[in-house]
Motif scaffolding. Structure first.
Motif: not given
Ligand code: FAD
Length: 303
Positions: A93-95, A125-128, A133-135, A186-188, A228-235, A258-265
């Motif tokens: 369900t997309a907002v 997240g990365a679409y924040g 902008l919708m508001v 592993f990650c880089i 392997v996989w690729r994900g997004l940091y919301p920077m 949340m950048c690269g710390q969203g799970l921790m924070l």
């Protein structure tokens, strides 16, 4: 048990005086926040990581109270616990917009219909940025993709999470640890950043990260990479989340970047956000630091 906690412990080995000095200079700041962290000798690094490259090793920054978790199991656990408390989830369900009446949020518009409400938390997240902008509020969140990989499992041979912050021509830091199942994860951080929302794995990733890992830890050389996989940091420009009420639209709360710390924070911030919305109680220091209306000129001391 939903996830494993208790190790790996962050260990940042130093092979140059510059890196060693930079890491040591950070210790008083980290300790000032109550973190149990310190400097260990090269022989202690070797003891904790048998087989690590020895030539030039000067020691390392060690943080013995860190842990790790499975993000897949954690989100599954949150989902089950939230449902048990009566939360309803609408998947696929997309907002697509919001209704605002006299400066107050009144409904969320989705591709499946309208949902009336008095409060909205933008946690996209990365679409924040798109959702803010919708508001009509433009917030500096941009997606930055990072790739990761996991090997076949083997008997445990080291416990710390090794983070090498020395950059090379194509990348900044990289890190790896052995998980509870014995696999190396592993990650880089590539340079320049890979901006955008493309999440397809690339043919650049393994040739970029594997030589660096083998140079640091030759013992890894016979392991097979499983996936392997690729994900997004919301920077954000200053590397800190954006958290707080919108000033123009009453009832609209931003919790993005949340950048690269969203799970921790995430869990700690979620508690604070719930208090702010339900009880009107805001931790002034944290909310000022993470305000959507700050100037964003700060810089991360250690990525
Ligand atoms: C390879 C990699 C390694 C990482 N390692 C760590 C780590 O070790 N520790 C750590 O703390 N963090 C780590 N992170 C970062 C962490 O994953 C993110 O900070 C975190 O997932 C952000 O959480 P979030 O809830 O803000 O956003 P997300 O988890 O991205 O959730 C946002 C959700 O909003 C949904 N959404 C977006 N737009 C809309 C819309 N218009 N309508 C409806 N739904 C929408 C999305 O589908 C998504 O489900 C890592 C990230 C990557 C890629």
């Amino acid at each position: 048990m939903f996830f494993f906690w208790g190790g790996p412990f962050f260990l940042l080995p130093a092979y140059s005086e510059d890196i060693a000095r930079g890491l040591k200079d950070l210790l008083p700041i980290q300790k000032g926040f109550g973190l149990n962290i310190g400097w260990i000798s090269s022989s202690e690094v070797r003891e904790r990581c048998p087989g690590i490259r020895e030539d030039g090793l000067l020691g390392g920054m060690f943080s013995p109270e860190d842990g790790h978790l499975s993000s897949l199991k954690l989100t599954g656990a949150f989902h089950r616990l939230a449902m048990a408390r009566g939360v309803e989830f609408l998947f696929k369900t997309a907002v697509v917009g919001f209704e605002i009446d006299k400066g107050k949020i009144t409904a969320v518009l989705t591709d499946q219909g309208k949902i009336g409400c008095s409060h909205v938390v933008n946690a996209a997240g990365a679409y924040g940025k798109d959702v803010s902008l919708m508001v009509g509020t433009d917030l500096p969140v941009y997606p930055d993709s990072h790739e990761a990989g996991v090997t076949e499992p083997v008997q445990r041979f080291f416990l710390p999470m090794l983070v090498d912050i020395a950059p090379d021509e194509q990348s900044d830091n990289y890190y790896f640890y052995q998980n509870a199942e014995g696999q190396i994860v592993f990650c880089i951080t590539p340079r320049p950043q890979r901006l955008g929302t493309d999440r397809r794995s690339t043919s650049e990733f393994l040739p970029m990260v594997i030589p660096r890992m083998l140079n640091l830890y030759p013992r890894l050389r016979n392991l097979k990479v499983r996936r392997v996989w690729r994900g997004l940091y919301p920077m954000t420009p200053d590397g800190k989340p954006i958290v707080g009420f919108d000033r123009e639209v009453q009832g609209f709360f931003h919790a993005i970047g949340m950048c690269g710390q969203g799970l921790m924070l995430g869990p700690g911030l979620a508690d604070m956000i719930a208090l702010a919305i339900a009880e009107g109680q805001e931790d002034e220091e944290v909310f000022a630091d993470l305000s959507p209306y700050r100037d964003f000129s700060g810089e991360e001391l250690l990525k």
